[in-house]
Design a protein around this motif. Structure first.
Motif: not given
Ligand code: TXE
Length: 501
Positions: A273-278, A419-426, A434-440, A442-448
């Motif tokens: 039940k995978n999340a795409s986080i934008v 934090d809210e994005a991660v909480a919802i995804a988990n 899952g996937s994370v969409w961001t130009s940052d 570092e944030r992409g790796k951190r959230v992943s």
């Protein structure tokens, strides 16, 4: 005028073979022979797009399973004794023979699953050949692991596990079966394959290829059938040493319970039940395209699909509107049409399951932004059709936001802050991808890394390097396959420590 029904299942007259014979009756492949099953029950194989019966699959019995396991056991000593390079040569020959049937694979897979021919070529046929080539090359590169001590040398030896049960689902039939067969036999095991009874055709083609190349009898066996008559008896068979299963979580639980008492080696690749986080700083055009593809590829019938889309508050409205526009231009229709984006769902039972979730979403307070209706292409009235569906306004705790639907249905959710994005995804029993969409980045790796999953993509999706570990956590399964993880799973590592002066 309603066409007359041609058999008890109520399907409509199917295309007859050119000579007008009944649809193809499939056989099992045991000990190097195509053989009939011992029972007399069959299941109709229906084209998801038309409802046509175009084959019949045998509902094998525990007796058939036992024959296949015995054939594998008889073949294993000689097969395991071959050198690695001899076995790799067989993987090469299978890959070459499969490649020669590339278009057959694609058209059969499209017909059997309802997926668009373009997808069957680009994903299913391509990866089925690539899986054999990849593991042949990986095994060629394998070097013995040695660990030196001052007064001793440790030699790591990888021995075959023995007889493997390879059980696969209906969404990516040959892609997933070849993903298991190649490393399993490459590491010296012999196997019994049990493909889904809904999509047996390309597994049958693989047996034809294996027979054509003359793989030693009993190395690869195949028993068709359903879970009760074939799948469960195969897992329970006392001479099975290893089980590699891909399918639903509920079934995975039964497989694990059956394998546990005899400590069979087990790999389970289950639901998701995978999340795409934008995030607001994403590149909008490529993100919309990427998240639509993640949500709806193969009609949403891929365990890795991004069925939940989490969008940062500040861009939610813009993203939602662009996402819905992109979904609504997808072409749903004849899988054999090169321009089709979405084909039919696998079965009428499955489409009822998906439809049930759409009704549930409305009860849970969701609003349908698009889809939610059948969309039957002209001339395909007996197929399993559903328009791609987007729902917003659901609580992240709702059943539709936490349970696997496994169809062309995506739920949209807002978030503010990582934090809210991660909480919802988990917030689901699953933990596959899952996937994370961001130009940052570092944030992409951190959230992943904060996601409770086995795999995450940043600014892409389903970009596959076959060397990486593949699998999930929580109710998405146990174990990893892929690259050296497959070689490790399909072998027993032994250490030989030699003392020297
Ligand atoms: O899987 P099943 P199905 C999910 C998805 C889908 C659900 C059911 O949610 O709706 O699973 O799909 C065999 N012992 N995924 O029906 O029932 C069965 O014959 C041993 C996610 O395909 O799990 C088939 O060959 N085997 C998944 C295989 O198991 C048994 C992809 C899978 O069937 C068995 C597909 C038993 N007791 C569906 N019962 C993914 N992770 O990609 C059945 N089988």
């Amino acid at each position: 005028m309603e066409p007359e029904k041609c058999c008890e299942s109520g399907c409509i007259p199917c295309e007859r073979d050119p000579d007008g014979k009944e649809p193809i009756d499939l056989c099992n492949y045991i000990g190097g022979e195509f053989v009939c099953h011992s029972g007399n029950e069959w299941k109709n194989v229906l084209e998801p797009a038309t409802g046509h019966r175009f084959a019949r699959v045998p509902l094998s019995t525990p007796h058939d399973v036992d024959s296949a396991v015995k054939a594998a056991r008889a073949a294993q000593p000689a097969w395991g004794a071959l050198s690695q390079s001899e076995r790799v040569g067989w993987l090469d020959r299978i890959a070459d023979a499969l490649e020669a049937r590339y278009e057959d694979i694609a058209s059969l897979e499209s017909r059997d699953t309802g997926k668009p021919i373009s997808l069957a070529r680009a994903v299913d046929a391509h990866r089925s050949v690539a899986n054999f080539r990849f593991f042949a090359d990986l095994l060629r590169e394998q070097e013995q692991e040695i660990f030196e001590m001052p007064d001793a040398t440790n030699f790591v030896v990888h021995k075959p596990v023995g007889i493997g049960a390879l059980i696969t689902p209906w969404n990516l039939p040959l892609y997933l079966l070849s993903w298991k067969v190649a490393p399993a036999i490459g590491m010296g095991n012999c196997v019994v394959c049990k493909p889904s009874e809904l999509t047996p055709m390309t597994a049958n083609l693989l047996m034809q290829v294996i027979d054509d190349v003359g793989l030693p009898a009993g190395v690869v066996n195949l028993v068709h059938g359903d879970g009760v008559g074939a799948g469960a008896p195969l897992v329970a068979n006392s001479d099975i040493d290893l089980v590699s299963f891909t399918g639903g979580t509920d079934t995975g639980e039964k497989v694990a319970a059956s394998a546990a008492p005899s400590f069979k080696k087990l790999s389970l690749e289950l639901g998701g039940k995978n999340a795409s986080i934008v995030f607001a700083d994403c590149e909008m055009d490529s993100t919309v395209a990427g998240v639509v593809r993640a949500g709806f590829l193969n009609q949403g019938q891929v365990c890795l699909c991004g069925s939940r889309v989490l969008v940062e508050d500040s861009i939610y409205d813009e993203f939602r509107d662009r996402f819905v526009d992109a979904v609504e231009v997808m072409r749903v229709g004849d899988p054999s049409d090169e321009d089709t984006d979405l084909g039919a769902l696998i079965s009428s039972e499955h489409i009822e399951k998906v439809r049930g979730y759409i009704e549930l979403a409305k009860e849970e307070g969701g609003s349908l932004l698009t889809g939610g209706l059948p969309c039957v292409p002209t001339g395909f009235e007996h197929g399993n059709w559903m328009a791609p569906t987007v729902i917003e306004g659901l609580s992240p705790d709702s059943r539709c936001s936490t349970e696997e639907i496994f169809g062309p249905v995506v739920t949209l959710h807002r978030f503010s802050g990582e934090d809210e994005a991660v909480a919802i995804a988990n917030n689901t029993r699953y933990g596959l991808a899952g996937s994370v969409w961001t130009s940052d980045l570092e944030r992409g790796k951190r959230v992943s890394e904060a996601l409770e999953t086995g795999m995450v993509w940043v600014n892409t999706w389903l970009h596959r390097d076959l060397r990486v570990p593949f699998g999930g956590v929580k109710d998405s399964g146990i174990g990893r396959e892929g690259g050296r993880w497959s070689l490790g799973f399909f072998s027993e590592a032994m250490n030989v420590c030699v003392k020297h002066d």
